[in-house]
Design a protein around this motif. Structure first.
Motif, PDB file in Angstrom:
ATOM      1  N   LYS A  75       0.940  -1.205  -0.030  1.00 37.30           N
ATOM      2  CA  LYS A  75      -0.026   0.126  -0.088  1.00 37.30           C
ATOM      3  C   LYS A  75       0.881   1.241   0.093  1.00 37.30           C
ATOM      4  O   LYS A  75       1.899   1.586   0.851  1.00 37.30           O
ATOM      5  CB  LYS A  75      -0.869   0.157   1.093  1.00 37.30           C
ATOM      6  N   LEU A  76       0.750   1.992  -1.074  1.00 38.79           N
ATOM      7  CA  LEU A  76       1.138   3.263  -0.932  1.00 38.79           C
ATOM      8  C   LEU A  76       0.541   4.490  -0.408  1.00 38.79           C
ATOM      9  O   LEU A  76      -0.537   4.247  -0.163  1.00 38.79           O
ATOM     10  CB  LEU A  76       1.609   3.557  -2.625  1.00 38.79           C
ATOM     11  N   GLN A  77       1.315   5.664  -0.161  1.00 34.97           N
ATOM     12  CA  GLN A  77       0.604   6.507   0.509  1.00 34.97           C
ATOM     13  C   GLN A  77      -0.325   7.272  -0.287  1.00 34.97           C
ATOM     14  O   GLN A  77      -0.390   7.399  -1.398  1.00 34.97           O
ATOM     15  CB  GLN A  77       1.767   7.761   0.981  1.00 34.97           C
ATOM     16  N   ALA A  78      -1.402   7.649   0.471  1.00 32.81           N
ATOM     17  CA  ALA A  78      -2.482   8.349  -0.182  1.00 32.81           C
ATOM     18  C   ALA A  78      -2.455   9.926  -0.505  1.00 32.81           C
ATOM     19  O   ALA A  78      -1.646  10.487   0.525  1.00 32.81           O
ATOM     20  CB  ALA A  78      -3.918   7.990   0.564  1.00 32.81           C
ATOM     21  N   ASP A  79      -2.783  10.363  -1.569  1.00 33.36           N
ATOM     22  CA  ASP A  79      -2.642  11.810  -1.686  1.00 33.36           C
ATOM     23  C   ASP A  79      -4.044  12.497  -1.692  1.00 33.36           C
ATOM     24  O   ASP A  79      -5.046  11.827  -1.985  1.00 33.36           O
ATOM     25  CB  ASP A  79      -2.225  12.101  -3.125  1.00 33.36           C
ATOM     26  N   THR A  80      -4.223  13.645  -0.999  1.00 32.62           N
ATOM     27  CA  THR A  80      -5.320  14.466  -1.180  1.00 32.62           C
ATOM     28  C   THR A  80      -5.456  15.409  -2.259  1.00 32.62           C
ATOM     29  O   THR A  80      -4.362  15.986  -2.267  1.00 32.62           O
ATOM     30  CB  THR A  80      -5.438  15.171   0.335  1.00 32.62           C
ATOM     31  N   LEU A  81      -6.599  15.289  -2.855  1.00 31.30           N
ATOM     32  CA  LEU A  81      -6.831  16.136  -4.146  1.00 31.30           C
ATOM     33  C   LEU A  81      -7.860  17.082  -3.706  1.00 31.30           C
ATOM     34  O   LEU A  81      -9.005  16.748  -3.513  1.00 31.30           O
ATOM     35  CB  LEU A  81      -6.925  15.286  -5.255  1.00 31.30           C
ATOM     36  N   THR A  82      -7.711  18.493  -3.691  1.00 36.92           N
ATOM     37  CA  THR A  82      -8.965  19.186  -3.583  1.00 36.92           C
ATOM     38  C   THR A  82      -9.203  19.772  -5.198  1.00 36.92           C
ATOM     39  O   THR A  82      -8.270  20.695  -5.867  1.00 36.92           O
ATOM     40  CB  THR A  82      -8.361  20.681  -2.901  1.00 36.92           C
TER      41      THR A  82
END
Length: 161
Positions: free
Chosen positions: A93-100
């Protein structure tokens, strides 16, 4: 009579050739994956994470990831905050990114292309380096406080070389 007929045939050949060249140029060889998932009319539930299974053919390559949103004019906010992540074939599992994603301006005018109350917008979600070819699982979820998010019609993922 044969001369005008020959000219018409020549003209038709040019038109057909132009059509073939245009059609072959329209193929996007850079797109590895592009798909949408529909959201129920009642709304996107918080627990309904969207999964996109992508077969990535090339390794050691950077890919551009784009998230696309189709919203109805009943969407209650200007923005939507998304969590985007992916798992590699090794199930790491790779790190989640937050997208606005900004869907409307301050006056409430929708920024996406559309008509009839449905608008589509595309948002770059960065580039990723694929270390190994295989099936990758991309996950998209919203991070707003609503338990059910109304007004989102479809969510899509596009992966390009």
């Amino acid at each position: 009579m044969t001369n005008p007929l020959k000219n018409k045939i020549k003209f038709l050949r040019y038109i057909i050739l132009l059509f073939i060249v245009s059609a072959s140029g329209a193929c996007d060889k850079q797109t590895v994956y592009h798909a949408f998932q529909s959201i129920p009319q009642a709304g996107w539930k918080r627990q309904d994470t969207l999964f996109f299974k992508v077969a990535v053919p090339d390794s050691q390559t950077y890919y551009k990831l784009t998230v696309e949103i189709r919203n109805r004019n009943t969407y209650p906010y200007q923005n939507i905050n998304l969590s985007v992540c992916y798992d590699s074939p090794e199930s790491k599992k790779l790190q989640a990114d937050t997208l606005t994603a900004v869907l409307a301006d301050k006056e409430g005018i929708w920024k996406g292309d559309g008509w009839g109350g449905l608008y589509q917008s595309a948002f770059p979600a960065g580039s990723i380096k694929i270390e190994k070819p295989g099936d990758y699982l991309f996950k998209v979820a919203y991070t707003l406080p609503d338990d059910i998010l109304p007004g989102i019609n479809d969510v899509g993922v596009k992966l390009q070389r």
